[in-house]
Design a protein around this motif. Sequence first.
Motif, PDB file in Angstrom:
ATOM      1  N   PHE A 158       0.873  -1.182   0.000  1.00  0.00           N
ATOM      2  CA  PHE A 158       0.000   0.000   0.000  1.00  0.00           C
ATOM      3  C   PHE A 158       0.908   1.229   0.000  1.00  0.00           C
ATOM      4  CE2 PHE A 158      -2.608  -3.321   1.832  1.00  0.00           C
ATOM      5  CZ  PHE A 158      -3.826  -3.152   1.189  1.00  0.00           C
ATOM      6  N   LEU A 159       1.015   1.845  -1.167  1.00  0.00           N
ATOM      7  CA  LEU A 159       1.983   2.932  -1.322  1.00  0.00           C
ATOM      8  C   LEU A 159       1.428   4.299  -0.895  1.00  0.00           C
ATOM      9  CD1 LEU A 159       3.451   1.917  -4.811  1.00  0.00           C
ATOM     10  CD2 LEU A 159       4.286   1.335  -2.505  1.00  0.00           C
ATOM     11  N   GLU A 160       0.136   4.457  -0.753  1.00  0.00           N
ATOM     12  CA  GLU A 160      -0.459   5.763  -0.459  1.00  0.00           C
ATOM     13  C   GLU A 160      -0.824   5.937   1.017  1.00  0.00           C
ATOM     14  OE1 GLU A 160      -3.766   6.367  -2.984  1.00  0.00           O
ATOM     15  OE2 GLU A 160      -2.612   6.228  -4.851  1.00  0.00           O
ATOM     16  N   GLY A 161      -0.439   4.978   1.844  1.00  0.00           N
ATOM     17  CA  GLY A 161      -0.775   5.083   3.257  1.00  0.00           C
ATOM     18  C   GLY A 161       0.060   6.126   3.976  1.00  0.00           C
ATOM     19  N   PRO A 162      -0.259   6.500   5.222  1.00  0.00           N
ATOM     20  CA  PRO A 162      -1.401   5.970   5.968  1.00  0.00           C
ATOM     21  C   PRO A 162      -2.727   6.548   5.458  1.00  0.00           C
ATOM     22  CG  PRO A 162      -0.307   7.668   7.254  1.00  0.00           C
ATOM     23  CD  PRO A 162       0.522   7.476   6.028  1.00  0.00           C
ATOM     24  N   GLU A 202      -8.846  -6.609  10.736  1.00  0.00           N
ATOM     25  CA  GLU A 202      -9.373  -6.110  12.005  1.00  0.00           C
ATOM     26  C   GLU A 202     -10.426  -5.055  11.709  1.00  0.00           C
ATOM     27  OE1 GLU A 202      -6.322  -4.655  14.553  1.00  0.00           O
ATOM     28  OE2 GLU A 202      -5.074  -6.453  14.369  1.00  0.00           O
ATOM     29  N   GLY A 203     -11.507  -5.072  12.463  1.00  0.00           N
ATOM     30  CA  GLY A 203     -12.577  -4.107  12.288  1.00  0.00           C
ATOM     31  C   GLY A 203     -13.698  -4.604  11.412  1.00  0.00           C
ATOM     32  N   GLU A 204     -13.718  -5.916  11.181  1.00  0.00           N
ATOM     33  CA  GLU A 204     -14.756  -6.442  10.306  1.00  0.00           C
ATOM     34  C   GLU A 204     -16.147  -6.355  10.924  1.00  0.00           C
ATOM     35  OE1 GLU A 204     -12.897  -9.711  12.710  1.00  0.00           O
ATOM     36  OE2 GLU A 204     -12.188  -8.104  11.402  1.00  0.00           O
ATOM     37  N   VAL A 233      -8.996   0.225  11.300  1.00  0.00           N
ATOM     38  CA  VAL A 233      -9.334  -0.955  10.491  1.00  0.00           C
ATOM     39  C   VAL A 233      -8.089  -1.399   9.741  1.00  0.00           C
ATOM     40  CG1 VAL A 233     -10.836  -1.861   8.673  1.00  0.00           C
ATOM     41  CG2 VAL A 233     -11.699  -0.126  10.257  1.00  0.00           C
ATOM     42  N   VAL A 234      -7.761  -2.727   9.834  1.00  0.00           N
ATOM     43  CA  VAL A 234      -6.595  -3.277   9.145  1.00  0.00           C
ATOM     44  C   VAL A 234      -7.090  -3.971   7.878  1.00  0.00           C
ATOM     45  CG1 VAL A 234      -4.644  -4.866   9.282  1.00  0.00           C
ATOM     46  CG2 VAL A 234      -5.355  -3.563  11.313  1.00  0.00           C
ATOM     47  N   ILE A 235      -6.573  -3.540   6.723  1.00  0.00           N
ATOM     48  CA  ILE A 235      -6.932  -4.086   5.420  1.00  0.00           C
ATOM     49  C   ILE A 235      -5.724  -4.874   4.894  1.00  0.00           C
ATOM     50  CG2 ILE A 235      -7.698  -3.563   3.077  1.00  0.00           C
ATOM     51  CD1 ILE A 235      -9.743  -2.914   5.212  1.00  0.00           C
ATOM     52  N   ARG A 236      -5.991  -6.137   4.387  1.00  0.00           N
ATOM     53  CA  ARG A 236      -4.926  -6.975   3.836  1.00  0.00           C
ATOM     54  C   ARG A 236      -5.141  -7.124   2.345  1.00  0.00           C
ATOM     55  NH1 ARG A 236      -4.364 -12.953   6.115  1.00  0.00           N
ATOM     56  NH2 ARG A 236      -6.430 -13.099   5.116  1.00  0.00           N
ATOM     57  N   ALA A 237      -4.016  -7.062   1.599  1.00  0.00           N
ATOM     58  CA  ALA A 237      -4.011  -7.306   0.160  1.00  0.00           C
ATOM     59  C   ALA A 237      -3.173  -8.546  -0.116  1.00  0.00           C
ATOM     60  CB  ALA A 237      -3.466  -6.095  -0.584  1.00  0.00           C
ATOM     61  N   LEU A 244      -3.770 -20.204  -2.298  1.00  0.00           N
ATOM     62  CA  LEU A 244      -2.782 -20.685  -1.345  1.00  0.00           C
ATOM     63  C   LEU A 244      -1.392 -20.437  -1.885  1.00  0.00           C
ATOM     64  CD1 LEU A 244      -2.410 -22.180   1.352  1.00  0.00           C
ATOM     65  CD2 LEU A 244      -2.337 -24.322   0.033  1.00  0.00           C
ATOM     66  N   GLY A 245      -0.522 -19.948  -1.084  1.00  0.00           N
ATOM     67  CA  GLY A 245       0.835 -19.630  -1.489  1.00  0.00           C
ATOM     68  C   GLY A 245       1.019 -18.198  -1.927  1.00  0.00           C
ATOM     69  N   GLY A 246      -0.044 -17.438  -2.030  1.00  0.00           N
ATOM     70  CA  GLY A 246       0.099 -16.037  -2.404  1.00  0.00           C
ATOM     71  C   GLY A 246       0.702 -15.205  -1.282  1.00  0.00           C
ATOM     72  N   LEU A 247       1.396 -14.127  -1.698  1.00  0.00           N
ATOM     73  CA  LEU A 247       2.003 -13.204  -0.734  1.00  0.00           C
ATOM     74  C   LEU A 247       1.005 -12.093  -0.398  1.00  0.00           C
ATOM     75  CD1 LEU A 247       5.571 -12.906  -2.280  1.00  0.00           C
ATOM     76  CD2 LEU A 247       4.772 -14.501  -0.537  1.00  0.00           C
ATOM     77  N   SER A 248       1.148 -11.463   0.765  1.00  0.00           N
ATOM     78  CA  SER A 248       0.193 -10.446   1.202  1.00  0.00           C
ATOM     79  C   SER A 248       0.888  -9.313   1.929  1.00  0.00           C
ATOM     80  CB  SER A 248      -0.873 -11.064   2.122  1.00  0.00           C
ATOM     81  OG  SER A 248      -0.280 -11.541   3.316  1.00  0.00           O
ATOM     82  N   GLY A 249       0.205  -8.150   1.938  1.00  0.00           N
ATOM     83  CA  GLY A 249       0.635  -6.962   2.699  1.00  0.00           C
ATOM     84  C   GLY A 249      -0.590  -6.312   3.326  1.00  0.00           C
ATOM     85  N   SER A 250      -0.376  -5.531   4.347  1.00  0.00           N
ATOM     86  CA  SER A 250      -1.516  -4.934   5.051  1.00  0.00           C
ATOM     87  C   SER A 250      -1.239  -3.466   5.373  1.00  0.00           C
ATOM     88  CB  SER A 250      -1.816  -5.704   6.338  1.00  0.00           C
ATOM     89  OG  SER A 250      -0.709  -5.631   7.233  1.00  0.00           O
ATOM     90  N   THR A 251      -2.299  -2.746   5.660  1.00  0.00           N
ATOM     91  CA  THR A 251      -2.201  -1.331   6.059  1.00  0.00           C
ATOM     92  C   THR A 251      -3.315  -1.042   7.056  1.00  0.00           C
ATOM     93  OG1 THR A 251      -2.091   0.942   5.263  1.00  0.00           O
ATOM     94  CG2 THR A 251      -3.718  -0.456   4.234  1.00  0.00           C
TER      95      THR A 251
END
Length: 805
Positions: A158-162, A202-204, A233-237, A244-251
Amino acid sequence: MANSLQGFLWTMLLLFCAIQELGAWAMHTSVEGPGLGQPEDPTLLASGRVKRGWVWNQFFVVEEYTGTEPLYVGKIHSDSDEGDGSIKYTISGEGAGTIFLIDEITGDIHATERLDREQKTFYTLRAQARDRQTDQLLEPESEFIIKVQDINDSEPRFLEGPYIGSVAELSPIGTSVMQVMASDADDPTYGSSARVVYSVLEGEQHFTVDSKTGVIRTAVADLDRETQDRYEVVIRATDMAGQLGGLSGSTTVTIVVTDVNDNPPRFPQKMYQFSIVETAPVGTAIGRVKAEDSDIGENTDMTYQVKDEEGVEMFKVTTDSNTQEAVITVQKPLDYESKKVHTVVLEALNKFVDPRFLDLGTFRDQTIVRVSVLDVDEPPEFRPPSDLMEVQEDAHIGSVVGVVTALDPDTANRPVRYAIDRSTDAERIFDIDANTGAIVTGKVLDRETAGWHNITVLAMEADNHSQVSRASLRIRILDVNDNPPELATPYEAAVCEDAKPGQLIQTISVVDRDEPQSGHRFYFTLAPEATNNHHFSLLDIKDNTAAVHTQRVGFNRQEQDVYLLPILVVDSGPPALSSTGTLTIRICGCDSSGAIQSCNSTAYVVSATLSPGALIALLVCILILVVLILLILTLKRHHKSHLTSEDDEDMRDNVIKYNDEGGGEQDTEAYDMSALRSLYDFSEIKGGDGGGIAGEGGLSGNPASELRSLPQWVQSPDLDFSVFRDYICRKVEQADEDLSVPPYDSFQTYAFEGSDSPVPSLSSINTWSSSSEQDFSYLGGWGPRFRQLAALYGARRGEEDADAS
């Protein structure tokens, strides 16, 4: 788990590369052009060799290879290679010799370093086939590309955070809050490495996110800012499309819940109590109350109002825009004796009400405010009647104009005393009874001088004069007919000698200083002394004016050129007053058109007798004339006596001053010597003594002879100063009686020089005869300064001797 998965991936990649390599051996592709498909060298064609070419497939290398051995990339091969090792293969270009190595005999290419597709996606190189012995090119140099094969080694970022978003409280489910986006550095054209999906970590409970677009929406409809005003709220990409096996990042996304006006104002207390003194002026603040509102911003703006009728009449409430407090102020004077406690119902309501939330209830609240009035010692209060009084201008001194009344408003009801503020009645035209408040006249009134009087009446407690009240009182002076009417101006008219009977000469109007309520009405008639007049007539026009007409044919101004016509004017009263005015009529010469040419000024009274006013004026003129004549005679007589006194001797004239020294005894022109030769006439002195003779006994009238008879003063014990004493006394009397000259401060007499003077006196004060026996020959021995004097008297002595002989 992660290591076994990574090993599995590497195995699959190696298998895929082996399949590609086997395909390269099964299929030969001739490539033309520079590089792979470029025609062969013309020199090779000239030598009669058969056309040949490069044989290979497209090259790929897997990124992020972690093996210990160099990674096989592929093989370059010339179809002229017979496998005897006579051909040497070389490469040049990007990474040649460093990243990529080639086997000179077999043409196998290996990657010796770990590559990263995210840093560089392909490498461009050139291949050469040379004769090992001669190092000559056997094939044209050919360009080829080694592509870096992507693997899923970059997680989404997530390049535009926070991220910070907002949503209004009580928003419905599914309300869009904001959108987040993640980027994956892997190749989007190869596999699913760059396909990203979103989810809420988080925050669902309160928010959801669209898995494809990243749009965050509300999951509930009861978000309450007053309960919680922000959410984290924590959002995951995740890439590989979430497999399965995919990589992820969160903000972390901060969502702020904004306020809406969903809370009504509320008073913390149901009753407030304040107290204030009864003398508090209108506008005095009693106290402040505030209704609480859980909202923020403009949603807390509110207004306050008084709901009960009594409170609206006595008190005023305003809103402090800075603190949103209700400020209660006095709107009407308070009175402890009338009411000790006031109960006010105060209501607070929001200024801006959102109609969407009206179902939540009324956005207003009420409370009770009790105001206790404190008793203080108050000054007396004036009770009506009004502040206007009237009195006739002919009222006698001491007449009652009116009565003022003041009472002590306190419970004690102390007695009141009255007075007039003398700064408003400096002339003491009115007085007031200190006990009853009755206002009476103190001087004679005159409406024509002052028709209105404004005075200030003071009322104070009898035992405490500091408690003072003031009341302004206007007194109007009512008119009575005490001024007779008068002619508006001293009228003068002119009439031609050839005037005809009935000709209008003058229109008369009058003025009256009185102002009767019914208006003026004046009556005109000729005065009794003019009843026998046959020259002019007076006509009352009945509109407070009268007209004067001629009554005869022609006039002769040689006989009489001025007529004085007395006119009697009477007003309508009551009582009727009258006055007599005079119209001056001049007889003038006129031309044929009736224009006046000239008039004489000799006055002649129409009537045989004069009025008392005219007689008084005539006597005053005669008296003034007599006084002027006497004054002129007195001045002439005084002037004559002053000229006579100038003939007498004035000792002031004997002092002659010279401010220049002169040129010595030979200088006879520096000053006028004739002034020294002016002697005094003592004939008056001798005459006063009785028997003075101008010849021998007195001084001669001839200045020359008097100059020669300057005797020397001889000191004698039997001197008689009576002559000089009488002379000086007479001069003093003349000076005292003469009012035309200023008095002199000092008067000096010189009797003798002194007994010790070596020089005898030359004064002629004691000279009794014109002849002298003194010998002046001794003057020649006095030196050069007296040479001129010695010559003067020596010559006189010679003349006397000649006369004697």
